[in-house]
Design an enzyme around this catalytic site. Structure first.
Site, mmCIF file in Angstrom:
data_model
loop_
_atom_site.group_PDB
_atom_site.id
_atom_site.type_symbol
_atom_site.label_atom_id
_atom_site.label_comp_id
_atom_site.label_asym_id
_atom_site.label_seq_id
_atom_site.Cartn_x
_atom_site.Cartn_y
_atom_site.Cartn_z
ATOM 1 N N ARG A 226 43.797 42.646 35.732
ATOM 2 C CA ARG A 226 43.664 43.623 34.547
ATOM 3 C C ARG A 226 44.302 43.215 33.287
ATOM 4 N NH1 ARG A 226 39.540 44.821 36.758
ATOM 5 N NH2 ARG A 226 39.204 46.954 37.538
ATOM 6 N N HIS A 274 34.721 39.708 31.472
ATOM 7 C CA HIS A 274 34.912 40.679 32.846
ATOM 8 C C HIS A 274 33.742 40.115 33.814
ATOM 9 C CE1 HIS A 274 36.822 44.418 34.426
ATOM 10 N NE2 HIS A 274 36.201 43.750 35.409
#
Ligand code: NDP
Ligand code: OXD
Length: 311
Positions: A226, A274
């Site tokens: 993250r 992502h």
């Protein structure tokens, strides 16, 4: 009476998931009725994804579990209306995808592939022989479903792999360290660091200037975990100073990464959007169905999130 399953993961995912979920329910002998909208008080299970259609879980008084399609839960775990059990996704196909992403980027940096792919200038640089894997220490921060699988794949290629987790772990082929007091030891001399931690209060800004300084000079960072796990300012300083040679980043504090963010233009940063490892509908549907089967049989849920821990 059918088991009522509300698909609240958003209209974009519904076409991908409807058929695999129905097939998985049938395979497991579950008499399930599924729709995107249902009267909340009639719902037995919610299939959820960040950006999905439910923000207030309090009217779902009969709901036995919320089944997240994502591995990361930071966008739902702190929802104060969520009192139902929350399960995260551990999808074998997602794990395979992450192993491929991490192995690919580790090998790219280890072999110095960019030098040859991006700079074909007619000069025969035969002296640019990379070290072999056994001479390139790798540290994986996070030894869960993804970190352990990636660590073992890299160890199988002969990289000396150190893995770091919150609680003590034993993963075959890896040197395993645990706890905040062992983090700097885990980073000491690492030439490649891969972040596969969940985002929690404890892991925010975990890779900061002091810890980056423990890594080997000219090392590489790969972050499919993250964005906020890394102090962005400290990373850019370390890249500019040559302490970090290159960072491959898949996740960011703001996604999509804004077009004017310095990472896009930085010569030593690779941005991937992502895409390190997506949940795959066919295999994830079976994980969801298995958890519903368990819920109906009174068996413990798989991959239950610990609210206090935050992952
Ligand atoms: P897991 O929950 O299986 O593993 C998390 C690991 O992190 C565990 O080893 C855990 O320790 C460790 N950990 C958590 N908090 C701390 C802490 N404070 N100190 C040290 N170690 C800690 O998660 P997954 O492996 O399934 O996924 C990891 C993350 O990867 C997800 O949360 C998500 O953010 C990210 N992800 C990114 C994707 C992408 O496409 N970019 C796709 C999927 C996931 P312990 O073992 O002791 O509990
Ligand atoms: C996840 C992700 O958490 O895709 O599953 O990041």
């Amino acid at each position: 009476m059918p088991i009522n399953v509300q698909f609240a993961a958003g209209p974009k995912l519904w076409p991908d998931y409807e058929a695999p979920l129905r097939a998985a329910f049938a395979e497991m002998g579950l008499n399930a009725a599924m729709a995107e909208e249902m009267a909340p008080e009639t719902v037995d299970y919610i299939v959820f994804a960040p950006g999905g259609t439910i923000t207030d879980f309090s009217p779902y008084t009969r709901c036995k579990a919320v089944l997240n399609l994502w591995a990361g839960v930071e966008r739902i775990v702190t929802n104060p209306t969520l009192t139902q059990p929350l399960c995260r996704m551990v999808d074998p196909a997602l794990t395979e995808g992450m192993v491929e992403y991490v192995t690919g980027h580790v090998l790219r940096h280890h072999l110095g592939l960019d030098r040859h792919i991006l700079h074909q200038d007619g000069v025969w640089r035969h002296h640019l022989i990379p070290p072999i894997a056994r001479e390139r220490p790798v540290t994986i921060l996070g030894l869960g479903a993804l970190g352990a699988a990636c660590g073992q794949a890299l160890a199988a290629l002969n990289f000396p792999v150190t893995g770091w987790s919150r609680t003590p772990k034993e993963v075959a082929g890896l040197r395993c360290l645990s706890g905040m007091d062992r983090l700097e030891a885990a980073l000491e001399g690492a030439q490649i660091v891969v972040l596969l931690l969940p985002l929690t209060a404890e892991t925010t800004d975990l890779l900061n200037a002091r810890r980056i300084a423990r890594m080997a000079r000219g090392s590489f960072v790969i972050n499919p975990g993250r964005g906020p796990l890394i102090d962005d300012g400290a990373l850019i300083e370390a890249l500019d100073a040559g302490q970090i040679a290159h960072a491959t980043l898949d996740v960011f504090r703001t996604e999509p990464l804004p077009p004017d963010h310095p990472f896009w233009a930085h010569p030593h940063v690779t941005v991937t959007p992502h895409i390190a490892a997506d949940t795959r509908a066919a295999s994830a549907a079976r994980v969801v169905a298995e958890n519903i089967r368990r819920g109906e049989a009174g068996e413990p849920f798989l991959h239950l999130v610990d609210r206090a821990r935050g992952y």
